[in-house]
Design an enzyme around this catalytic site. Sequence first.
Site, short mmCIF file in Angstrom:
data_model
loop_
_atom_site.label_atom_id
_atom_site.label_comp_id
_atom_site.label_asym_id
_atom_site.label_seq_id
_atom_site.Cartn_x
_atom_site.Cartn_y
_atom_site.Cartn_z
N ASP A 42 39.86 33.66 32.81
CA ASP A 42 41.15 33.80 32.14
C ASP A 42 42.23 32.93 32.78
OD1 ASP A 42 41.15 35.34 34.47
OD2 ASP A 42 41.18 37.24 33.40
N ASN A 77 42.80 49.90 35.09
CA ASN A 77 42.66 50.53 33.77
C ASN A 77 41.31 50.20 33.13
OD1 ASN A 77 42.86 47.88 33.00
ND2 ASN A 77 44.79 48.07 31.90
N HIS A 105 39.96 47.15 32.75
CA HIS A 105 39.82 45.84 32.08
C HIS A 105 38.85 44.92 32.82
CE1 HIS A 105 43.57 43.92 34.23
NE2 HIS A 105 42.48 43.66 34.92
N GLU A 125 41.99 44.15 27.83
CA GLU A 125 42.63 45.43 28.16
C GLU A 125 42.01 46.55 27.33
OE1 GLU A 125 44.31 45.39 30.70
OE2 GLU A 125 46.11 44.16 30.68
C1 F6R Z 1 40.91 37.95 37.08
C2 F6R Z 1 40.54 38.98 36.11
C3 F6R Z 1 40.94 40.40 36.26
C4 F6R Z 1 40.80 40.93 37.68
C5 F6R Z 1 41.26 42.37 37.77
C6 F6R Z 1 41.20 42.91 39.19
O1 F6R Z 1 40.39 36.71 36.70
O2 F6R Z 1 39.91 38.64 35.18
O3 F6R Z 1 40.16 41.19 35.41
O4 F6R Z 1 39.47 40.82 38.09
O5 F6R Z 1 42.57 42.49 37.30
O6 F6R Z 1 42.11 42.21 39.98
P1 F6R Z 1 42.17 42.41 41.56
O7 F6R Z 1 40.90 41.87 42.09
O8 F6R Z 1 43.36 41.62 41.98
O9 F6R Z 1 42.30 43.88 41.78
#
Ligand code: F6R
Length: 260
Positions: A67, A136, A138, A143
């Site tokens: 992303d 959450n 995702h 989401e």
């Molecule tokens: C990042 C992504 C997100 C993160 C998720 C967890 O490329 O796709 O899904 O993996 O938000 O983020 P952290 O590791 O910062 O807790």
Amino acid sequence: MQIVILDTPEAVANYGADQFVARLQKKPQAVLGLATGSTPIALYRELIRRYQAGDVSFAQARSFNLDEYLGLDGDHPQSYRHFMNAELFSQIDIDLAHTQVPDGAADDPLAACEAYETAIKNAGLIDLQLLGIGRNGHIGFNEPSSSLASRTRVKTLTPDTVEANKRFFKPDEFQPNLAITMGIGTIMEARHILLLATGESKAEAIREAVEGPVAARCPASILQMHPRATLVLDRAAARGLKDVDFYEYIERENQRLLGG
Ligand code: F6R
């Protein structure tokens, strides 16, 4: 799903690095799916260490990131392209031209999403996809309520995700609430999915993903439908799971079968 529970975040990073190294040793031209955020940083450091030690080369590999924020170009310090260049690509021997991150500055984001899908297909799909998990549930920026069959597209981030990622931005800095993300259907086409989760803030999302129903309200729960998904958790992230003893028993059996 393979559930691997390890004592520390360092052990999670090492396990993840083992998976990448093994994949690249078997298939040097592997297509890697990469993630940003806090969780993969320790894994990337370990991969850099192993590259420097001569244990692995990325020279023939290609990569696709999950992303990118919409509205940030790759030079922006908070863009995921910038993150990947700094945290990994500039420190290993991957050819930058073979690394792809969705274009957050595209004039036509919808066309950029379609082009991203085509590029993944043309590369022969993703061999090993790394995922983190949002608190959450995702994956990527899919989401809760995202279609479980979705493809790469523009998504609106939940206020909770914007809040969780605020820590990366300066107080008065523009923080996008839109992103381009691989879809859940796109992620599910990877041959092997490796989700890493560390820390107690992920425990509830992991509980829902592993022991809850497959449901759009927890996008990571779709991994229950993947033929080869490995979830690597530290004790804190595994804290909400009911069947820890069973998962550990299976892992011991797996190790025994593999002669480990
Ligand atoms: C990042 C992504 C997100 C993160 C998720 C967890 O490329 O796709 O899904 O993996 O938000 O983020 P952290 O590791 O910062 O807790």
